[in-house]
Structures are given as C-alpha cells and as structure tokens.
Scaffold this active site. Structure first.
Site, PDB file in Angstrom:
ATOM      1  N   GLU A 190       1.054  -1.185  -0.084  1.00 59.31           N
ATOM      2  CA  GLU A 190       0.036   0.038  -0.092  1.00 59.31           C
ATOM      3  C   GLU A 190       0.797   1.453   0.002  1.00 59.31           C
ATOM      4  OE1 GLU A 190      -2.901  -0.184   3.149  1.00 59.31           O
ATOM      5  OE2 GLU A 190      -3.614  -2.100   2.304  1.00 59.31           O
ATOM      6  N   GLU A 213      -5.987 -10.960  -1.464  1.00 65.89           N
ATOM      7  CA  GLU A 213      -6.835 -10.428   0.029  1.00 65.89           C
ATOM      8  C   GLU A 213      -8.357 -10.447  -0.629  1.00 65.89           C
ATOM      9  OE1 GLU A 213      -5.263  -7.313   2.170  1.00 65.89           O
ATOM     10  OE2 GLU A 213      -3.248  -7.767   1.809  1.00 65.89           O
ATOM     11  N   HIS A 257     -10.223  -6.090  -2.207  1.00 62.36           N
ATOM     12  CA  HIS A 257     -11.132  -6.135  -1.418  1.00 62.36           C
ATOM     13  C   HIS A 257     -12.231  -5.374  -2.198  1.00 62.36           C
ATOM     14  CE1 HIS A 257      -8.922  -7.332   2.097  1.00 62.36           C
ATOM     15  NE2 HIS A 257      -7.840  -6.377   1.860  1.00 62.36           N
ATOM     16  N   ASP A 297     -12.007 -10.369  -0.908  1.00 68.07           N
ATOM     17  CA  ASP A 297     -13.445 -10.557  -0.152  1.00 68.07           C
ATOM     18  C   ASP A 297     -14.382  -9.463  -1.036  1.00 68.07           C
ATOM     19  OD1 ASP A 297     -12.392  -8.140   0.889  1.00 68.07           O
ATOM     20  OD2 ASP A 297     -12.085  -8.816   2.930  1.00 68.07           O
ATOM     21  N   ASN A 336       2.104  -5.018  -3.138  1.00 68.52           N
ATOM     22  CA  ASN A 336       0.761  -5.511  -3.032  1.00 68.52           C
ATOM     23  C   ASN A 336      -0.063  -4.401  -2.616  1.00 68.52           C
ATOM     24  OD1 ASN A 336      -1.198  -7.764  -2.419  1.00 68.52           O
ATOM     25  ND2 ASN A 336      -1.077  -6.898  -0.172  1.00 68.52           N
TER      26      ASN A 336
HETATM   27  C1  XIL Z   1      -6.261  -6.464   8.353  1.00 64.73           C
HETATM   28  C2  XIL Z   1      -6.513  -7.694   9.225  1.00 64.73           C
HETATM   29  O1  XIL Z   1      -7.452  -8.402   8.691  1.00 64.73           O
HETATM   30  C3  XIL Z   1      -7.033  -7.115  10.617  1.00 64.73           C
HETATM   31  O2  XIL Z   1      -7.118  -8.262  11.416  1.00 64.73           O
HETATM   32  C4  XIL Z   1      -6.197  -5.990  11.414  1.00 64.73           C
HETATM   33  O3  XIL Z   1      -6.762  -5.576  12.528  1.00 64.73           O
HETATM   34  C5  XIL Z   1      -5.889  -4.830  10.134  1.00 64.73           C
HETATM   35  O4  XIL Z   1      -5.439  -5.541   9.145  1.00 64.73           O
HETATM   36  N1  XIL Z   1      -5.069  -4.799   3.847  1.00 64.73           N
HETATM   37  C6  XIL Z   1      -3.957  -5.461   4.263  1.00 64.73           C
HETATM   38  C7  XIL Z   1      -4.263  -6.362   5.448  1.00 64.73           C
HETATM   39  O5  XIL Z   1      -2.968  -5.576   3.444  1.00 64.73           O
HETATM   40  O6  XIL Z   1      -2.820  -6.521   6.124  1.00 64.73           O
HETATM   41  C8  XIL Z   1      -5.396  -6.045   6.159  1.00 64.73           C
HETATM   42  O7  XIL Z   1      -5.535  -6.960   7.084  1.00 64.73           O
HETATM   43  C9  XIL Z   1      -6.649  -5.654   5.512  1.00 64.73           C
HETATM   44  C10 XIL Z   1      -6.265  -4.430   4.341  1.00 64.73           C
END
Ligand code: XIL
Length: 457
Positions: free
Chosen positions: A157, A264, A236, A266, A200
């Site tokens: 990020e 990641e 996401h 979802d 990422n």
């Molecule tokens: C999130 C986790 O799922 C949570 O448990 C934590 O509190 C915060 O981080 N992008 C990412 C992940 O790269 O590391 C994040 O994970 C979600 C967003």
C-alpha cells in the site's frame, strides 16, 4: 455348486459395476478449492489468524479447502519487531509449521507497510537511520523465514488512493523518499533469494490512476533490474463492482514479466445478507476467479479469511460484512460453489447447502430474439434431494427490462430480478424440472444474456 458360485460372482460383478457407475461423477471433478485450483496449476489460499487455530471447524475448513496460508497479522512489523532489533517470530512460526505440515505454501505479509508499524519505527526522522532500520527488519525477518515463504508482500500500500497516482505520504516516503521501495526489494532478495517478491496494494484491481502508477513503477523496476517477481491485487471488493477490466489489468502486468496474485479477496455487502445479495456475490466471485484463470501468469488466489465470523470487514466498514466463502457457521455459501465451479470443480454435495449445485441446477435458453429484445426460458432441475421451492436470480444487462414473465413470481431490485415459483411449480421430486419464461425489452439493442444463478429454497 458351480452354478451357484457363478451366480454369486455375477451378482458381485453387477454390484461392482453399479458402485463404479455411482462413484464416477464424484471423482470426475475436484471437490475442493485447493484441488480444483491445483488442477489448473494455481494455488487457492486464505488468510488465517493464530488466535483461531484452537477452533476445530476453523482448522478443518482451512486444511480441507486451502493450499496457501497468509498470516493475517502475525508477520507484520509491530508483531515481529515491537522494539528495535528485538524480534518475536513466535505466532508466525506456529502458523508456518501448521502450513508446512499440511503442504500449504506460505505468503509472507508484509515487510514494509505504514500500518501496524511500531511507534519506534514511525518516529525515526533521519534518512540513514530509517533506511538501516528497514534493511535490518527485512534482513532479520525475511532471513528467519528464508526457504519457508513462497511469496513475500515486500511493500504494501505505498500508493495514494484516488486519482492522483502519487505515492502515499508515509514515514518511509517522507524520510527516505521514492527509493525506499526498491531498497526494500533489494534487501528482501538478499535475505531470501528463493521467495517471489511482490508489490501489494488495494484498488489496483482494475485499470485506474493508482494501478497505472503501480504499472509504471513495475515497468521501471523490470527495466533497471530491481528484483520484483509479482504484483498482488488485494481485491477488497464491494458487491456488484468487480472491475470489468480486471482481466485486462492483470494481463498488462503479466506482459511486464511478473506474476499476478489476487491476495486478499473479499466481496462485502450491506448486512444482513439475503438470497439475492448472496447470488450477486456468487456471480462476482465467479468473475474474479474466471479473470484469473484467463491469465496464465495469475497463479494465486487468496481470500482474506476463512469464515464471515472472523472477517475484518465489520470492524472496519460498519454495517457491511458477509464477504467470504463460508458463513458464520462454516457452511458453504453460493460464492463458494460459484468459485469452485469456475475453477472446474464440483461440490460432491451436502444437502441443505443453499448454493449447492447438487441440490438444484438451472439452465437458460434463448427462445426468440428481435432487434430490441428477446425471450428467455429458465429450467430448474432438482438434484438427488426433493425440493419444496427454488430461487433464481437474474442480473440483467444495462438498458434491459423484463416486460412479461410467466410461470414464476418476480421481484426486481435495480437490475437484479429474483424469481420464485408460482403455486404449482415449486415442489420438485429428485431429478424433476420446472420452467419459467420471460420477455426482455432492450431499446438500446443490448441483447446480452442475463447472468443466472439458482438455489433452493
Ligand atoms: C487487516 C487484518 O485483517 C485485521 O485483523 C487487522 O486488524 C488490520 O489489518 N490490507 C492488508 C491487510 O494488507 O494486512 C489488512 O489486514 C487488510 C487490508
């Protein structure tokens, strides 16, 4: 005596033949996400948290369905180096040894990120000092896991969200400057020469200003020999919003000579979930999986959690959730079946699972067409179990409107039409079918077929 023996043998052979006939369909297609993904040369992973590894349904679902594990928080800087040069790999080591025992690949997440960063690191204000702290962190952490981690999210990020295409204003960017990302990749390669090194980020799933900026960086890294092997699209996503150009976006990264990972995934919705939202979500998951399958360098699909019960979404996006493939009780959601089917697999079937293709299937046929519309027919067929009702969800194309629908009851929300039985065609014996038909008007000439999914009840 001899006759009787032959008769017994004959009956045995017949029984064997019946067993073989019954057994074949189940073994024809892979029945889990990891097996179906493996058959395409890919891995299907999940983020997992050490805190839940004592829950047997959590662990058994993880072990049954996934062949790649991303520690959800355990490898982040605030956990692994809470104070300077004092390292704690305990929680991550436990996840790693579980994954190794199960033959799962491990994704290291993440070495350099502006979040979950300990205060001591965030407070460094001299360039040389922060660069040496970052190099040391990477050397020790990637060194500790060297040979065990298949992929590292080296930097996470680093670009601003929105249309600027600029770097995010993090302590690394402010204190070290643009060069911090390549410094991190060089340090990671030195510490672990075998892991694939990824950049990422989120909101880079389709083509936009942010993904263009990442693309430009990766192209530059490849041209100058900065060690980068892959790009992670976090994915996401929100319901109904899979970028139409996701495949094209992955393809352009692949063309630079890097692998593409969906890291990641979802797909969140406003809660509570209902049949029509879950059907849209299933269609969304199918789009993402299919886009990956269409790109040979898209080799990893990882969902951000195993069950809706522990998803990060409700904590961060209040009022939203139900984003994953298993519900709060570890039941397979329609999105699970859609993902498995998109991978070429087939759920061996557990009756009562609403999205289960073994319970009900539906087929769509176009029965007539003209310049500004068409007629369609959907046939619903019960599987091995009798059903008392069915639901078909159709997502219509833009400009399309259903003018009449017969032998079904329709409710419409936006472009999603949910069809349920009329009084006499909901009860279906095993293998029996019912059909409904409809006319579509499309004054703009959009004759695309609707996306259709079905379930019972
Ligand atoms: C999130 C986790 O799922 C949570 O448990 C934590 O509190 C915060 O981080 N992008 C990412 C992940 O790269 O590391 C994040 O994970 C979600 C967003």
């Amino acid at each position: 005596m001899r006759r009787a023996l032959t008769a017994v043998l004959g009956a045995g052979a017949l029984l064997l033949a019946m067993l073989v006939t019954v057994a074949l369909p189940a073994s024809a297609a892979p029945g889990t996400l990891k097996e179906a993904a493996a058959a395409t040369g890919r891995v299907f992973g999940a983020a997992a948290a050490q805190a839940h590894m004592g829950e047997s349904a959590y662990v058994s679902t993880l072990d049954r369905e996934f062949n790649q594990l991303t520690p959800e928080n355990e490898m982040k800087w605030d956990t692994t180096e809470p104070s300077r040069n004092s390292f704690n790999f305990g929680p991550a080591d436990q996840l790693v040894s579980h994954a190794q025992a199960q033959g799962m690949k491990i994704r290291g997440h993440t070495l350099v990120w502006h979040q979950q960063l300990p205060g001591w690191a965030g407070g460094i204000s001299s360039r040389d000092d922060l660069l040496s702290a970052m190099r040391n962190h990477i050397a020790k952490e990637a060194g500790h896991f060297a040979g065990k981690v298949a992929y590292w999210d080296v930097v996470n990020e680093a670009f601003q969200d929105g249309g600027s295409g600029a770097r995010r204003d993090s302590v690394f960017q402010r204190v070290i400057g643009d060069g911090y990302i390549e410094e991190a990749f060089r340090a990671a390669r030195a510490a672990d020469p075998t892991a694939k090194l990824c950049y990422n980020d989120y909101n880079i799933d389709g083509q936009n200003a942010k993904s263009n900026a990442v693309y430009t960086m990766v192209k530059d890294f490849k041209a100058r020999g900065v060690p980068i092997d892959c790009v992670g699209l976090q994915a996401h996503l929100t319901l109904g919003n899979v970028p139409a150009d996701m495949q094209a976006n992955m393809q352009r990264f692949a063309a630079l000579g890097v692998d593409v990972h969906i890291t990641e995934l979802d797909i969140r919705m406003s809660t509570p979930a209902d049949a029509s939202k879950l059907a849209t979500q299933a269609n969304d998951y199918k789009k993402v999986v299919s886009a990956c399958l269409a790109v040979s360098r898209c080799t990893v699909i990882t969902v951000w959690g195993i069950t809706d019960k522990y998803s990060w979404i409700p904590d961060v996006f209040p009022g939203e959730g139900a984003a994953l493939l298993f519900d709060n009780n570890y039941a397979k959601k329609p999105a699970y079946d859609a993902s498995l089917q998109a991978l070429g697999g087939q759920d061996p079937g557990d009756p009562g699972d609403p999205g289960d293709p073994g319970t009900v299937t539906c087929t769509y046929t176009r029965t007539a067409q003209w310049n500004t519309g068409f007629n369609g027919q959907v046939t619903i067929t019960a599987g091995a179990t009798a059903i008392g009702s069915w639901t078909v969800v159709m997502t219509m194309g833009s400009g399309q409107q259903i003018t009449t629908l017969w032998n079904g009851n329709a409710t419409t929300t936006g472009n999603v039409v949910t069809v349920r039985p009329v009084a006499w065609n909901g009860n279906l014996a095993p293998g029996a079918s019912a059909s409904f038909g409809f006319s579509v008007n499309a004054s703009n000439g959009n004759l695309a077929d609707p996306a259709i999914s079905c379930g019972s009840p």
